[in-house]
Structure formats: structure tokens, C-alpha cells
Design a protein around this motif. Sequence first.
Motif, PDB file in Angstrom:
ATOM      1  N   PHE A 151     -21.336  27.002 -16.777  1.00  8.91           N
ATOM      2  CA  PHE A 151     -21.006  28.348 -17.259  1.00  8.91           C
ATOM      3  C   PHE A 151     -21.438  28.558 -18.711  1.00  8.91           C
ATOM      4  CE2 PHE A 151     -18.481  28.831 -13.455  1.00  8.91           C
ATOM      5  CZ  PHE A 151     -18.513  30.200 -13.235  1.00  8.91           C
ATOM      6  N   ALA A 152     -21.365  27.501 -19.516  1.00  8.12           N
ATOM      7  CA  ALA A 152     -21.821  27.620 -20.901  1.00  8.12           C
ATOM      8  C   ALA A 152     -23.311  27.900 -20.950  1.00  8.12           C
ATOM      9  CB  ALA A 152     -21.482  26.346 -21.665  1.00  8.12           C
ATOM     10  N   ARG A 153     -24.092  27.218 -20.119  1.00 12.28           N
ATOM     11  CA  ARG A 153     -25.541  27.425 -20.103  1.00 12.28           C
ATOM     12  C   ARG A 153     -25.914  28.782 -19.506  1.00 12.28           C
ATOM     13  NH1 ARG A 153     -28.719  21.772 -18.770  1.00 12.28           N
ATOM     14  NH2 ARG A 153     -28.636  21.008 -20.931  1.00 12.28           N
ATOM     15  N   LEU A 154     -25.012  29.344 -18.709  1.00 13.65           N
ATOM     16  CA  LEU A 154     -25.266  30.678 -18.149  1.00 13.65           C
ATOM     17  C   LEU A 154     -24.818  31.783 -19.098  1.00 13.65           C
ATOM     18  CD1 LEU A 154     -24.259  30.072 -14.424  1.00 13.65           C
ATOM     19  CD2 LEU A 154     -26.564  30.497 -15.305  1.00 13.65           C
ATOM     20  N   GLY A 155     -24.214  31.408 -20.224  1.00 13.80           N
ATOM     21  CA  GLY A 155     -23.911  32.413 -21.237  1.00 13.80           C
ATOM     22  C   GLY A 155     -22.455  32.687 -21.501  1.00 13.80           C
ATOM     23  N   SER A 156     -21.537  32.053 -20.761  1.00 18.58           N
ATOM     24  CA  SER A 156     -20.114  32.259 -21.036  1.00 18.58           C
ATOM     25  C   SER A 156     -19.708  31.495 -22.290  1.00 18.58           C
ATOM     26  CB  SER A 156     -19.256  31.785 -19.860  1.00 18.58           C
ATOM     27  OG  SER A 156     -19.454  32.584 -18.720  1.00 18.58           O
ATOM     28  N   GLN A 157     -18.706  32.033 -22.986  1.00 19.79           N
ATOM     29  CA  GLN A 157     -18.095  31.295 -24.082  1.00 19.79           C
ATOM     30  C   GLN A 157     -17.035  30.392 -23.456  1.00 19.79           C
ATOM     31  OE1 GLN A 157     -16.269  33.686 -27.148  1.00 19.79           O
ATOM     32  NE2 GLN A 157     -15.084  31.963 -27.915  1.00 19.79           N
ATOM     33  N   VAL A 158     -17.289  29.098 -23.430  1.00 25.89           N
ATOM     34  CA  VAL A 158     -16.428  28.154 -22.717  1.00 25.89           C
ATOM     35  C   VAL A 158     -15.556  27.381 -23.700  1.00 25.89           C
ATOM     36  CG1 VAL A 158     -16.358  26.122 -21.220  1.00 25.89           C
ATOM     37  CG2 VAL A 158     -18.036  27.926 -20.793  1.00 25.89           C
ATOM     38  N   ILE A 159     -14.250  27.382 -23.418  1.00 20.63           N
ATOM     39  CA  ILE A 159     -13.300  26.541 -24.154  1.00 20.63           C
ATOM     40  C   ILE A 159     -12.780  25.511 -23.162  1.00 20.63           C
ATOM     41  CG2 ILE A 159     -11.257  26.477 -25.605  1.00 20.63           C
ATOM     42  CD1 ILE A 159     -12.512  29.853 -24.712  1.00 20.63           C
ATOM     43  N   GLN A 160     -13.041  24.237 -23.411  1.00 18.15           N
ATOM     44  CA  GLN A 160     -12.621  23.184 -22.482  1.00 18.15           C
ATOM     45  C   GLN A 160     -11.462  22.405 -23.087  1.00 18.15           C
ATOM     46  OE1 GLN A 160     -15.720  20.500 -21.246  1.00 18.15           O
ATOM     47  NE2 GLN A 160     -14.536  19.676 -19.536  1.00 18.15           N
ATOM     48  N   VAL A 161     -10.350  22.374 -22.367  1.00 20.76           N
ATOM     49  CA  VAL A 161      -9.125  21.727 -22.834  1.00 20.76           C
ATOM     50  C   VAL A 161      -8.910  20.436 -22.058  1.00 20.76           C
ATOM     51  CG1 VAL A 161      -6.616  21.928 -22.929  1.00 20.76           C
ATOM     52  CG2 VAL A 161      -8.047  23.874 -23.569  1.00 20.76           C
ATOM     53  N   GLU A 162      -8.717  19.336 -22.786  1.00 18.96           N
ATOM     54  CA  GLU A 162      -8.489  18.032 -22.175  1.00 18.96           C
ATOM     55  C   GLU A 162      -7.382  17.312 -22.944  1.00 18.96           C
ATOM     56  OE1 GLU A 162      -8.076  14.572 -20.488  1.00 18.96           O
ATOM     57  OE2 GLU A 162      -9.280  16.150 -19.542  1.00 18.96           O
ATOM     58  N   ARG A 163      -6.370  16.828 -22.209  1.00 22.67           N
ATOM     59  CA  ARG A 163      -5.239  16.177 -22.872  1.00 22.67           C
ATOM     60  C   ARG A 163      -5.595  14.800 -23.425  1.00 22.67           C
ATOM     61  NH1 ARG A 163      -0.507  15.756 -20.850  1.00 22.67           N
ATOM     62  NH2 ARG A 163      -0.572  17.593 -19.513  1.00 22.67           N
ATOM     63  N   ASP A 164      -6.652  14.168 -22.890  1.00 26.01           N
ATOM     64  CA  ASP A 164      -7.089  12.867 -23.385  1.00 26.01           C
ATOM     65  C   ASP A 164      -7.921  13.057 -24.656  1.00 26.01           C
ATOM     66  OD1 ASP A 164      -7.496  10.172 -23.564  1.00 26.01           O
ATOM     67  OD2 ASP A 164      -8.407   9.938 -21.586  1.00 26.01           O
ATOM     68  N   ASP A 165      -8.309  11.928 -25.283  1.00 23.16           N
ATOM     69  CA  ASP A 165      -9.094  12.028 -26.522  1.00 23.16           C
ATOM     70  C   ASP A 165     -10.594  12.071 -26.269  1.00 23.16           C
ATOM     71  OD1 ASP A 165      -9.452   9.458 -25.656  1.00 23.16           O
ATOM     72  OD2 ASP A 165      -8.897   8.490 -27.540  1.00 23.16           O
ATOM     73  N   ARG A 166     -11.004  12.138 -24.987  1.00 22.86           N
ATOM     74  CA  ARG A 166     -12.432  12.224 -24.688  1.00 22.86           C
ATOM     75  C   ARG A 166     -12.643  12.770 -23.280  1.00 22.86           C
ATOM     76  NH1 ARG A 166     -14.430   7.405 -22.044  1.00 22.86           N
ATOM     77  NH2 ARG A 166     -12.793   5.859 -21.716  1.00 22.86           N
ATOM     78  N   LEU A 167     -13.864  13.185 -23.017  1.00 19.93           N
ATOM     79  CA  LEU A 167     -14.253  13.624 -21.684  1.00 19.93           C
ATOM     80  C   LEU A 167     -14.510  12.414 -20.789  1.00 19.93           C
ATOM     81  CD1 LEU A 167     -16.862  16.363 -22.703  1.00 19.93           C
ATOM     82  CD2 LEU A 167     -14.509  16.766 -21.929  1.00 19.93           C
TER      83      LEU A 167
END
Length: 730
Positions: A426-442
Motif C-alpha cells: 500500500f505504501a508503494r501504491l501511494g497510501s500514507q502507511v503507519i505500521q504499529v508493532e508492539r515488538d522492537d522490530r519487524l
Amino acid sequence: MNRSKLILILAIVAVVGVFIGLDGHKLLTLANLQSHQASLAQWIEANLLLAVAGYMAIYVVVTALSLPGAVIMTLAGGAFFGNIYGLLAVSLASTVGASLAFLVARFLMRDTLRSRYRETVAKMDRGVEKDGAFYLATLRLVPVFPFFLINLAMGLTSMKLRTYALVSWVAMLPGTFIYVNAGTQLGQVQSTSDIVSADLLISLALLGIFPLIAKFVVGFIRRRRVYAGWQKPESFDCNMLVIGGGSAGLVTAYIAAAVKAKVALIEKHKLGGDCLNTGCVPSKALIRSAKAADTMRHANRYGLESVPVKGSFKNIMSRVKEVIAKIEPHDSPERYQKLGVDCIFGEASFVSPWELEIKHNDGRTERLTARSIVVATGGKPAMPPIPGLAEMSPLNSDNLWDLEEQPERLLVLGGGPIGSELAHAFARLGSQVIQVERDDRLLAKEDVDVSDVVKKQFEADGIDLRLNHAATKFCMEDGEKIAYCDHKGEQVRIPFDQVLVAVGRAANTSGLNLNRIGIEPLPNGTVPVDDDMSMRYPNVFACGDVAGPYQFTHAAAHQAWYAAVNGLFGQFKRFKVDYRVMPWVTFTSPEVARVGLSEAEAKERGVAYELTRYGLDDLDRAITDSEDYGFIKVLTPPGKDKILGAVVVGAHAAEILAEFTLAMKHGLGLNKILGTIHPYPTWNESAKYAAGEWKRANAPETVLRLLEKLHGWRRGKSPCSLPDTSNVTP
């Protein structure tokens, strides 16, 4: 460590030291006992009670400390004391020794053993919880695991000592008798003619076939026990009934039909399951569109003019549906009906271990029976119980594909494979993406350096990463959707337009009426399955996402083979599912592909390894494609080329990984990959170059130095007399 534990450890070390110092492992051999048979027999005859007591004391120590020699001691009991005294002595001593080992494990080694034998202990925990004493009895009768491991691992469970001792004593009696009886005959071997005596041959035959007899008896008792209260039909409508038309169910039905079994496949929605309709196929189609948009946006990488990407999201989603439609015939009812599968559309629930009630989508109800039933109902996106989330009309991997308008601000909950793939697309398609993750990394299941590469690319593509953020509340404020997250004790406010929830999956078990046949899902939502994919009943199986532990399409197909074959032919031969080589890929850019152990897993399990790393920025094909980033990591035992695990991070990682997966499956090492011709220039050359890095790191330095001297001698010069060319200008 407290004082009592330290004293016990020192005592154990002292006993083991004495045992080794006195060459106990050499004394407790059949040859040594036979060589001293005559003198020992005379002394035992004169001091029977003392001999039995001393023998039992030694046996207890050997068993309690898991020292080598228990089998020889058992044979010796029969050889020197006969069947009656030998059986009594061995059975009591082995029970006392096993109980002491049980107590030592419980008191001293609980944490260590749970870590080192995690899978074995977890399996025993489930067995004890489900079947209690009967489970222990089956382990004793049919030694699936070595007795010393049973003694230690059972100490980590909640089983009571008196139950453990009594069940062990009773269950070990048949095997003890067989070994003691064999010992009475071996003790009578004085010449070669004695070896072919009838009594000895019978004893040895019993020794050899006892495990088979015990296995049959245990299986018979288990079947009688588990089927108690159920009436098996005299005849069946089908050989196999399969619930669920996803990857696992389709493969199961396909195999059954291929061997001419009568099979019915029950699906309440569409054949193809999540993979075709809401998972692998649509997500990869969307990812490909996103990659095309990124290529256009960065065409200057290829010497072209970069252009702003303008596209209709509705058209993109239409293309996704077209892709599904093109693949759909592979999983169509028409195809499977031609293969011999009876496709039924409706919902199935258990009536008995052999019977299902089916509510057809047209309202009809019928009951069908089969010798075997396979549950392959798949999974669904998990929805966390966060206040206000349900009121946000959240998206997930199921309903996402109904979107016709692209979210301007997309909040993605979850940094695992699904969340990361969709966030990046979605980010590459133009959306402003906010990704939330409870851990300290993806991608927390991967190594840190792998996560770092993905994180760097995500940030470069404009994703607003919020690591160490846990969503706590959703609400509407002034007509705007707001998420509140906890970030190290601080409350963070995040406005958004749409939220995509990707925090895991839950198995589909509702409506199956599993409790009717006494099956309860595990805490993670999946159903409990044994190594042959059966659950509780030998004729009821599960495979795919509903069974776990891997929730991949290829894992589902792999499990389906075992469910189908064991379901149709399990009364003759059963196969245990093999997970030793399980690859998987996360289709972000760069792709992350792995098979076998990661570095973190190797360290956690205490596996010694050597790490070989090859950077894809060195690969000619990667350079020509302007995709020269990422790396390959291969784990091998120190000094050996056997592959313990491999991870590829970069473009085409999924295809590169296939070579390592094939090598691991068939026991081929890095030397074999290095010796294989790879066409140039290709991405798969990187596997060969990684093998070359291993070879250079493990080059025989002594041999190379000798060869250097040899070549110098053949030139008529010493290597040390070669001219210095370091300052020569080319």
C-alpha cells in the motif's frame, strides 16, 4: 544455586567420577561378565542375599544416573539369579532408579531439560495431560524414547511420584521378563553348540519381537479405550470425508481420488480456500502492482525518466480479481469432480468418529459415514480485543479485497509477514502507511540483521514505523478515526482513515461439534494432532492451518499427504510427518526467504554453527538489474559443509532459496552446490558463490602452504625468493 542443589550435584559428580575411574563402562559388558561367570556364580551361591542386595544397589545407581550398562545389568540379573530372583531384583531396582532420576530432574534440572529437550517435553506434557498414566505405560511398553530420557522428562511434568513409580514398575515388567529370560539363556552359553539351542533361540526371538508385540497390544488397548462408547458402522458411504476445500483439503481429496478411494469434499463457501480467494494469490497480485508502481517511480535507476504514478485503485483491485479468476479453474468443483471427488457445498459437524451431519447450502440435511475423516477447515484473521476496534470497521486479509477506494492514511496493526507485505504494497501504491508493532522490530521470527534490512527499505519507501507501540484504544474524535498506543509508558495519538489488522490467525473450529467426540482445541486455537496427523482417534485427522504449527499453503499440502495416506492405509503402515526442511518466504521488498535454523534459533538451542555470508551486491546479475542489495547467510556445523539453515534477503530470494531447500532435504552439502554448474548471469549463481565463501573459509591452509612450496620448487625457486611487486605501478 541453593546449598542443597549444590550438594546433590557434587554427590552425582563424585559417583560418576568413581564409575569412570573404575572403568565401570568397561566392566559392564557382556564379554566381561561371561569371562567372570564361573567365579561370580560360586560367590553368589554362597552369598545370595548379599549378592542380590549389592546387585540391586549398583543397578539403582546406574539407572538413577543414566549411566551406560543398564541392558547388560538386566541380562546379568537373569544369568546369575535366574528368572524369579532376577525378575524381582531388576524390576524393583529399575523402578527405584527411575524414580530417583525422576526426582533429580524435578528438583535439579527442570529449567535446563525444558530448554534442551523442549519438543520432547512438550509432547510428553500433552500426552500426560490427555492420557495420564496410560501415556506413561505406552512409553514404557513401546520405547519411543530412551528410558533415561523418559525418566528425566517425566520429572518435568505434573505427574505424581507414586503414580510414576507404580505405572513404571507394572509397564516395565513384560520387557524386564523378556530381557531377564534372555539373560538366563546367555548365562548357559559354554560352547558354540549352546548358541543354537532351542531355549536360547526362543529367548532371543522374544527379545527381538517384543517391541512389535508390545506396539500391537498398546495400539489395540488404545483403540478400545478411545472408541469406548461408540458404535462403529457396519458399512460406510465413503472411504474418506474431507471437511474444507482449501489447500489442505484439496490435496487430501486429490490423493484419495488418485488411489481410487471414494471421497467426498465438504466446503461451505468456495473451493481454493484462503490461498486462492483472500491470501497468497490476491496478495501477490497486489504486491506485483505495487512493484510496478515503484519501478515507474524510480525508472531513473534504469536510465529512464521517472514518472509520477497515477492509477486507479479500482482497476488494480479488478486486476487482482482477474488473477484469481485465471487460477480458479485449478481448484474448481468441475475439475475435482472429473478427478472422482464428490464436491458438497455446506457445513459439516461431527456426529461420531465415523459420521458427519451435513447442512447443504440449499437447506437440505444429510448424514454421511466414512472410514476416515479429515478436518482441513483452515484459519481466519485474529481480531485482538482492543476497545473500540470493532467500531472502526477494521480491514483484515479476508475483507481487504472488497476495497474499491484506496485508503489515504492506512494504519497497519502488526509487523509480521502479512502485515509487512500489505503495508509495503500500500505504501508503494501511494497510501500514507503507519505500521504499529508492539515488538522492537519487524519480522520478529527472523534474525535482527534481516529485520534491519527490511526496516531500512520500509523507511526509504515512506512507511511511518512505530515499533514498541501497543494499540490500547480506538475512538472517533471530531469525526476522525484515532488510535491510541502505549509507547514505553507514553500515550501516543495516531489519526487514520482505515485500519488493517494483521496480528495473527486463528483456526476455524466453530460449528464442527468437536466436543461431541471429545476433542478440545489447544490454547493457540489449533487442534491437537499426533505425528501421523491424527487427533485422538486413529481414523480422524487434521491438516493445514487448523492443525498448525506452520500456517503456509505448502505446509498444508505437505501435511495433507500424511493425512490422506494414513487415513486410507494407516491400518497397514503409518507415516510420521516430517518438518525437518520447511521453507518460507515473506514477500516484502526485499524478499525474506528462510529454511532451517536461523542464528537466533541455533544459539537458543545450543547448536554449534559456523556462519557463511555472501553479499548480493557482489552478484553480477543483481548489479545488472540494479537490485544489488541484500545477502545470503548459511549455517553449517563447524568445519563441515552440511546445511543447518539458510536465509536469503533480497530480490528473487524465494527462487534462490529453492536450491538450499533441495540440498537440505536430500543431504547435499555446500561442496555439492559449489561443484554444480550454474548458468551465467543468473540470480541462482549466488548460491554457488555462498558455497565458495564457505570453501575459502575452510580452505586447508597446511596443504596450501605445501602446494606453494611445491610450485616454487618446480619453478626452481623458493617461495620466499619471489620478487616483490607490491610497489610496481601497472
